[in-house]
Scaffold this motif. Structure first.
Motif, PDB file in Angstrom:
ATOM      1  N   LEU A   1       0.640  -1.316  -0.189  1.00 26.90           N
ATOM      2  CA  LEU A   1       0.001  -0.091  -0.099  1.00 26.90           C
ATOM      3  C   LEU A   1       0.817   1.129   0.080  1.00 26.90           C
ATOM      4  O   LEU A   1       2.014   1.291   0.480  1.00 26.90           O
ATOM      5  N   THR A   2       0.360   2.249  -0.736  1.00 24.80           N
ATOM      6  CA  THR A   2       0.990   3.595  -0.635  1.00 24.80           C
ATOM      7  C   THR A   2       0.699   4.255   0.590  1.00 24.80           C
ATOM      8  O   THR A   2       1.415   5.008   1.262  1.00 24.80           O
ATOM      9  N   LYS A   3      -0.497   4.216   0.957  1.00 25.58           N
ATOM     10  CA  LYS A   3      -0.976   4.815   2.201  1.00 25.58           C
ATOM     11  C   LYS A   3      -2.276   4.157   2.537  1.00 25.58           C
ATOM     12  O   LYS A   3      -2.922   3.422   1.927  1.00 25.58           O
ATOM     13  N   MET A   4      -2.807   4.472   3.908  1.00 32.10           N
ATOM     14  CA  MET A   4      -3.904   4.079   4.462  1.00 32.10           C
ATOM     15  C   MET A   4      -4.691   5.393   5.140  1.00 32.10           C
ATOM     16  O   MET A   4      -3.862   6.265   6.016  1.00 32.10           O
ATOM     17  N   ILE A   5      -5.830   5.589   4.943  1.00 32.42           N
ATOM     18  CA  ILE A   5      -6.503   6.748   5.531  1.00 32.42           C
ATOM     19  C   ILE A   5      -7.568   5.959   6.729  1.00 32.42           C
ATOM     20  O   ILE A   5      -8.418   5.151   6.040  1.00 32.42           O
ATOM     21  N   VAL A   6      -7.367   6.234   8.026  1.00 31.00           N
ATOM     22  CA  VAL A   6      -8.070   5.606   8.925  1.00 31.00           C
ATOM     23  C   VAL A   6      -9.100   6.754   9.433  1.00 31.00           C
ATOM     24  O   VAL A   6      -8.607   7.671   9.908  1.00 31.00           O
ATOM     25  N   GLU A   7     -10.368   6.355   9.515  1.00 31.52           N
ATOM     26  CA  GLU A   7     -11.353   7.417   9.886  1.00 31.52           C
ATOM     27  C   GLU A   7     -11.821   6.922  11.391  1.00 31.52           C
ATOM     28  O   GLU A   7     -12.309   5.702  11.736  1.00 31.52           O
ATOM     29  N   SER A   8     -11.635   7.552  12.419  1.00 36.25           N
ATOM     30  CA  SER A   8     -12.226   7.324  13.725  1.00 36.25           C
ATOM     31  C   SER A   8     -13.593   7.599  13.839  1.00 36.25           C
ATOM     32  O   SER A   8     -14.130   8.376  13.237  1.00 36.25           O
ATOM     33  N   ALA A   9     -14.202   6.935  14.692  1.00 36.49           N
ATOM     34  CA  ALA A   9     -15.670   7.200  14.730  1.00 36.49           C
ATOM     35  C   ALA A   9     -16.155   8.550  15.510  1.00 36.49           C
ATOM     36  O   ALA A   9     -17.223   8.851  15.112  1.00 36.49           O
TER      37      ALA A   9
END
Lengths: 440, 219
Positions: A261-269
């Motif tokens: 993966l180049t990057k990941m965007i994680v979204e918090s609740a």
């Protein structure tokens, strides 16, 4: 001293030497133009980058390959730590994060450069394997069709969504980097420039009949994909989607050799849970890796790093601006000193006719001041016009000219005029009339 | 009008000093027409500079219109020069970038006198000098005689009591010289005090009194 008289005489003085004055004024015009445009660029770049970073949302966390060093005060030093290391992040890491409490979504991104082919047209593009959340997370609106669904993602469906430039290029409406090898787009390549310009002006194109590729098949690396949507243009600095082709990550893993993966965007609740999620995400990935070869960065840390970059940019521009102003100021002073020398006899005549030292000084001081102020106003006007033209024609980022920059430029011209006007004015005022009248 | 007492003036010459005026005494009554003659280097121009308050004397006293010039500040001398003295130079000394009208107007610009009709005063003088048709022209478009008429108009515009002329016909032909001298006669008849510095005896003979400057002393 009669200030108005000195001012009036300065106006006469400038007008009667207008050709010399014009050449002297160019220095200030260029200096002020540079100040206005450079300030607008610095602020425009900063605003655009901040807006882009800010658009990630405070509840979003970025996972990047490579280790980000910590600074002495424990903050992440994004400027020194982001090294070009091969990515070890995998889709399994993304799946592991998905199980972390309070994680709302994970948007992994696999990226590679590839050639897309349609109707014998080859277009270079960025192939992005990602999740169905991509368009929402990137704030990428669709101009046609739809984005792929979670089901299509899981089914490894052969579907793609095109960035605006790629869509236009595959239709033959726009010039983009094209692979020469194997290209049979001879008609497009050999078309003379005047014809291309004419086509552009008339809005005509070889493939003008076709207006959309939605529902059509596009070939990428000998695999065929159905176009299901086209993103609206979003030309911005750095993270534009215009040159991308998006496909489900499962499809990308199955049909290409992309693995990391180049990057990941994680979204918090929630925003309140960001710090907790940040730590949990770190631990979840750490558990999958033998060493810490990744970084977990929150939005505020990115904004901080960006702020540092733009501050450096602004300091640099400030240095260039001060240098430009000093050069133009010194130029003006030299011109005025030369003018005093050239007009020595005139100064003698004026003194013989009764001009006082302060009147002569006032005249030359106001001449320099007026020269700087008029030059400054012209420079600011030209800078403003340049910004207008830029903003109306160039989309990559908007130039921003705040009122304080205009005021600063005006005060600076006034300051330069006052500072660099004193010496020539004193030089003129101190002349003995009898010597000045004899000057050849 | 003018009283010089034991006036001396030095100039630095290399490491030493050269004495140009060696104790000059002069008294000029109001309305007098005086010519000062002398050879080149006799100190005529220095004398004119001192009389016109363009330069300072090194010793002695100078009174102009009842005021002690030698005690005055630079600013007060400039005011006195503006109000009481009109200059006519050999090389006209007109400002090349200004028109004839603007050149003549200049002393009024620096003056404190609140002349109500500055414009009409300038135009009347240009008319009197016969150059009203040249008022918008720049000096480089004028003949020598016309330039000197502009210079005379400029010298008279502020209604000074003293006219100082330094070789006023030095750059002019015979015919023009005569017309300029006639102008001086007219100005004198109107009550102005005139001091002409010249080496031309014909010019000097128009004056009521001729003085000779020899070795820095008036004889």
């Amino acid at each position: 001293m009669k200030l108005f008289t000195a001012f009036k005489l300065a106006c006469y003085g400038l007008w009667s030497n207008r050709f010399r004055v014009l050449s002297a004024m160019m220095g200030v015009v260029i200096g002020m133009f540079a100040v206005i445009v450079l300030t607008a660029i610095a602020i425009g770049v900063k605003d655009t980058l901040m807006k882009q970073m800010g658009s990630l949302g405070a509840e979003q966390i970025l996972v990047l390959p490579g280790r980000v060093l910590d600074t002495a005060n424990g903050q992440k030093d994004l400027l020194s730590g982001l090294t070009n290391v091969p990515s070890t992040l995998t889709y399994e890491d993304a799946k592991a994060i998905q199980d972390v409490p309070n994680v709302k979504s994970v948007t992994p991104q696999l990226e590679t450069i590839t050639i897309a082919q349609y109707d014998e047209r080859n277009v270079q593009s960025v192939l992005v394997g990602t999740s169905d959340q991509y368009s929402r997370i990137q704030h990428a609106d669709l101009s046609e069709g739809r984005f792929f669904t979670k089901e299509e993602q899981e089914e490894e469906a052969r579907v793609i969504v095109l960035g605006n430039n790629i869509h236009e290029a595959l239709l033959g409406k726009q010039e983009v980097p094209v692979e020469d090898e194997g290209s049979s787009d001879d008609a497009q390549q050999t078309k003379p420039i005047w014809k291309k310009v004419l086509d552009k002006l008339l809005g005509e194109s070889a493939s003008a009949e076709e207006t959309s590729l939605v529902g059509k098949q596009v070939t990428i690396n000998e695999e065929t994909y159905e176009v299901i949507g086209v993103l609206a243009p979003n030309a911005t600095l750095g993270s534009s989607t215009d040159n991308n082709i998006m496909l489900p990550i499962e499809t990308a893993l199955a049909t290409t050799d992309m693995k990391n993966l180049t990057k990941m965007i994680v979204e918090s609740a929630s925003i309140q849970a960001v710090d907790e999620v940040d730590g949990a995400v770190f631990n979840a990935i750490k558990a999958q890796h033998s060493e810490i070869d990744f970084s977990v960065v929150k939005q505020d840390q990115m904004l901080g790093a960006l702020g540092k970059v733009t501050s450096i940019l602004q300091m640099m521009l400030f240095g260039i601006t001060v240098t430009a102003l000093l050069i133009s100021g010194t130029g003006i002073m030299n011109v005025m000193v030369m003018s005093v020398r050239e007009r020595t006899r005139e100064i003698g005549i004026r003194k013989a006719l009764g001009a006082t030292t302060s009147e002569i000084m006032g005249q030359f001081f106001f001449e320099t001041l007026l020269l700087c102020c008029i030059g400054g106003a012209v420079g600011i006007g030209l800078g403003y016009a340049f910004i207008e033209v830029w903003n109306n024609n160039i989309e990559i980022f908007a130039l921003v000219l705040p009122m304080w920059a205009v005021k600063l430029a005006l005060y600076t011209t006034f300051g330069i005029g006052s500072l660099f006007g004193i010496y020539p004015a004193l030089k003129a005022a101190r002349m003995k009339p009898s010597n000045a009248l004899r000057f050849e | 009008m003018i009283e010089l007492r034991d006036v001396r003036k030095f100039y630095r010459s290399g490491s030493g000093k050269a004495e140009i005026l060696r104790g000059v005494n002069l008294r000029v009554e109001p309305g007098e027409y005086v010519a000062i003659m002398g050879k080149s280097g006799s100190g005529k121009s220095t004398m004119l500079n001192l009389l016109g308050t363009l330069d300072l004397l090194d010793s002695g006293t100078y009174e102009l219109a009842g005021k002690s010039v030698h005690k005055m500040s630079r600013g007060r001398r400039a005011r006195l020069r503006n109000e009481e003295v009109g200059f006519v130079f050999q090389h006209f000394q007109l400002i090349p970038n200004l028109s004839v009208y603007q050149n003549v107007l200049l002393p009024l610009t620096y003056g404190r006198k609140r002349l109500r009709r500055k414009k009409s005063r300038v135009l009347a003088l240009l008319d009197e000098m016969g150059i009203s048709n040249k008022k918008n022209q720049k000096p480089d478009r004028l003949s020598g005689g016309e330039k000197q008429r502009v210079a005379i108009a400029r010298a008279l515009v502020n209604e000074p009591r003293l006219i100082l002329a330094d070789e006023p016909t030095g750059s002019l032909d015979e015919e023009t010289t005569e017309s300029i001298l006639k102008l001086f006669d007219r100005v004198h008849k109107n009550g102005a005090t005139i001091i002409v510095i010249t080496h031309d005896i014909e010019v000097a003979e128009r004056a009521e009194r001729i003085l000779y400057l020899q070795n820095g002393v008036l004889v």
